[in-house]
Design a protein around this motif. Structure first.
Motif, PDB file in Angstrom:
ATOM      1  N   ALA A 301       0.829  -1.205   0.000  1.00 19.74           N
ATOM      2  CA  ALA A 301       0.000   0.000   0.000  1.00 19.74           C
ATOM      3  C   ALA A 301       0.863   1.255   0.000  1.00 19.74           C
ATOM      4  O   ALA A 301       0.528   2.256  -0.644  1.00 19.74           O
ATOM      5  CB  ALA A 301      -0.928  -0.008   1.213  1.00 19.74           C
ATOM      6  N   ALA A 302       1.992   1.197   0.715  1.00 17.95           N
ATOM      7  CA  ALA A 302       2.882   2.361   0.780  1.00 17.95           C
ATOM      8  C   ALA A 302       3.489   2.655  -0.591  1.00 17.95           C
ATOM      9  O   ALA A 302       3.577   3.814  -1.018  1.00 17.95           O
ATOM     10  CB  ALA A 302       3.979   2.112   1.807  1.00 17.95           C
ATOM     11  N   HIS A 303       3.902   1.601  -1.286  1.00 17.08           N
ATOM     12  CA  HIS A 303       4.471   1.787  -2.627  1.00 17.08           C
ATOM     13  C   HIS A 303       3.416   2.353  -3.575  1.00 17.08           C
ATOM     14  O   HIS A 303       3.710   3.255  -4.380  1.00 17.08           O
ATOM     15  CB  HIS A 303       4.993   0.452  -3.154  1.00 17.08           C
ATOM     16  N   SER A 307       3.671   5.956  -5.552  1.00 13.54           N
ATOM     17  CA  SER A 307       3.598   5.989  -7.015  1.00 13.54           C
ATOM     18  C   SER A 307       2.433   6.859  -7.485  1.00 13.54           C
ATOM     19  O   SER A 307       2.564   7.639  -8.433  1.00 13.54           O
ATOM     20  CB  SER A 307       3.441   4.565  -7.561  1.00 13.54           C
ATOM     21  N   PHE A 308       1.286   6.719  -6.825  1.00  8.82           N
ATOM     22  CA  PHE A 308       0.104   7.489  -7.203  1.00  8.82           C
ATOM     23  C   PHE A 308       0.348   8.976  -6.977  1.00  8.82           C
ATOM     24  O   PHE A 308       0.018   9.811  -7.832  1.00  8.82           O
ATOM     25  CB  PHE A 308      -1.100   7.015  -6.400  1.00  8.82           C
ATOM     26  N   SER A 309       0.930   9.324  -5.840  1.00  5.83           N
ATOM     27  CA  SER A 309       1.198  10.734  -5.529  1.00  5.83           C
ATOM     28  C   SER A 309       2.176  11.340  -6.520  1.00  5.83           C
ATOM     29  O   SER A 309       2.019  12.494  -6.945  1.00  5.83           O
ATOM     30  CB  SER A 309       1.760  10.858  -4.103  1.00  5.83           C
ATOM     31  N   ALA A 310       3.179  10.563  -6.914  1.00  3.80           N
ATOM     32  CA  ALA A 310       4.164  11.067  -7.875  1.00  3.80           C
ATOM     33  C   ALA A 310       3.516  11.292  -9.245  1.00  3.80           C
ATOM     34  O   ALA A 310       3.858  12.239  -9.961  1.00  3.80           O
ATOM     35  CB  ALA A 310       5.321  10.083  -7.999  1.00  3.80           C
ATOM     36  N   ALA A 311       2.556  10.442  -9.614  1.00  2.00           N
ATOM     37  CA  ALA A 311       1.929  10.549 -10.931  1.00  2.00           C
ATOM     38  C   ALA A 311       0.857  11.627 -10.984  1.00  2.00           C
ATOM     39  O   ALA A 311       0.729  12.339 -11.993  1.00  2.00           O
ATOM     40  CB  ALA A 311       1.330   9.198 -11.320  1.00  2.00           C
ATOM     41  N   TYR A 312       0.066  11.772  -9.902  1.00  2.00           N
ATOM     42  CA  TYR A 312      -1.112  12.637  -9.950  1.00  2.00           C
ATOM     43  C   TYR A 312      -1.077  13.811  -8.974  1.00  2.00           C
ATOM     44  O   TYR A 312      -2.032  14.587  -8.905  1.00  2.00           O
ATOM     45  CB  TYR A 312      -2.368  11.801  -9.708  1.00  2.00           C
ATOM     46  N   GLY A 313       0.005  13.945  -8.211  1.00  2.00           N
ATOM     47  CA  GLY A 313       0.161  15.118  -7.365  1.00  2.00           C
ATOM     48  C   GLY A 313      -0.614  15.105  -6.072  1.00  2.00           C
ATOM     49  O   GLY A 313      -0.677  16.125  -5.375  1.00  2.00           O
TER      50      GLY A 313
END
Length: 348
Positions: A301-303, A307-313
């Motif tokens: 879940a952490a990964h 990844s989601f935060s890096a892609a979508y801010g």
């Protein structure tokens, strides 16, 4: 949006509906003897979409029979390959062409040549729901024509090999017409021709006869389709994709590099796009973020969150709440009464 023409028999007087339909089908495919047990009040609906000289036509129609005889071939031949993809909701289609007979069912494909007689019949009391494609034969080089010619009249699975790539591509073209611009037409047509060529070549083990560039594009499309179908598998990696298609990781890397992306980035992008879609889906609002991450191939879940935060801010939970609030606001606005004018209405 691709150029499009719509034909509905409901828009025509009942006594001439079948005549109008026959004329439209003869102009779309090639001259045929067309009959139907429902000719007195026929129902059919089709859209004609054009990709340069290629025509796609999703269709739903009542039981009918389409016969192109040797006499009609002699009178005139548009020199087309016709492809049919049978869609869910359709009855079985009896196909007789090039000395072969078969029944096509949902998710099947078949290819016809307008230069040869054919007989296609939708079983009585059934509907035909399908996508038809008309491609002038001069779009294909002689080696591809030979491969396609050997596939005429065969029942081809739309769920395996290149059939599993061609079928969703056709469905996407006809269902997402508004997503495309006229400037997309040359590239979309090129992909379609490559997929048809690859379908015939792969079915007949004739792929070595294709040019290098066509083989490369076809292999890339197979890899991409494989990733799209298996993104949820946490074991999916560039190495496993390469192994599933009997090529080396280095070859896989070169295929994706030619398209301006790495295989790892494509896998990651496919997983994140699906996770984003699920997070924005109101029907999945009560599904935990961790469960959605797992269903998209993430074991951590952490990964997933990083990844989601890096892609979508923003973090997955933040994105979900933002989408949820926007959906609620849209619903509330749709329920609000219309604004009144700034002055009294004119009395009657």
């Amino acid at each position: 949006m691709l150029p499009e023409t719509v034909l509905r028999t409901d828009d025509v007087a009942p006594d001439i509906r079948f005549d109008v339909w026959r004329e439209a089908m003869a102009a779309t495919m090639s001259p045929m003897h067309i009959s139907s047990p429902h000719s007195s009040d026929f129902w059919g609906h089709t859209r004609l979409l054009t990709l340069d000289d290629v025509l796609l036509w999703p269709v739903a129609m009542q039981a009918s029979r389409y016969r192109r005889t040797a006499e009609l071939v002699r009178k005139g031949d548009p020199e087309l390959y016709h492809i049919t993809l049978v869609l869910p909701g359709s009855g079985r289609l009896k196909v007789d062409h090039s000395g072969r007979r078969h029944l096509s069912t949902v998710n099947d494909l078949y290819i016809l040549n307008s230069s040869q007689p054919c007989d296609v019949e939708v079983e009585e009391n059934e509907l035909a729901v399908a996508i038809g494609v008309e491609i002038p034969r001069n779009n294909f080089p002689p080696t591809a024509e030979r491969a396609i010619g050997r596939m005429l009249g065969h029942r081809i699975s739309g769920q395996d090999g290149f059939g599993a790539v061609l079928s969703p591509f056709l469905s996407h073209l006809v269902s997402r017409n508004s997503a495309h611009r006229p400037s997309d037409i040359p590239r979309l047509k090129r992909i379609l021709l490559d997929l048809v060529t690859g379908l015939a070549a792969r079915e007949l083990d004739a792929e070595p006869s294709l040019c290098t560039e066509t083989r490369r594009r076809n292999t890339f499309l197979l890899m991409r389709s494989y990733i799209q179908r298996n993104y949820h598998d946490p074991g999916l990696t560039p190495r496993t994709v390469a192994a599933a298609h009997f090529i080396s990781p280095r070859q896989l890397h070169r295929l994706f590099e030619a398209e301006g992306i790495t295989a790892a980035a494509y896998i990651r992008g496919r997983r994140l796009a699906e996770a984003r879609r699920r997070l924005a889906d109101p029907a999945q609002y009560t599904t935990s973020v961790q469960t959605i991450a797992q269903r998209c191939g993430y074991t951590s879940a952490a990964h997933f969150s990083r990844s989601f935060s890096a892609a979508y801010g923003m973090a997955p939970r933040e994105y979900r709440e933002l989408e949820h609030r926007q959906q609620l606001d849209t619903e509330l606005r749709s329920l609000a009464p219309p604004a009144t004018a700034g002055r009294d209405p004119i009395p009657a």
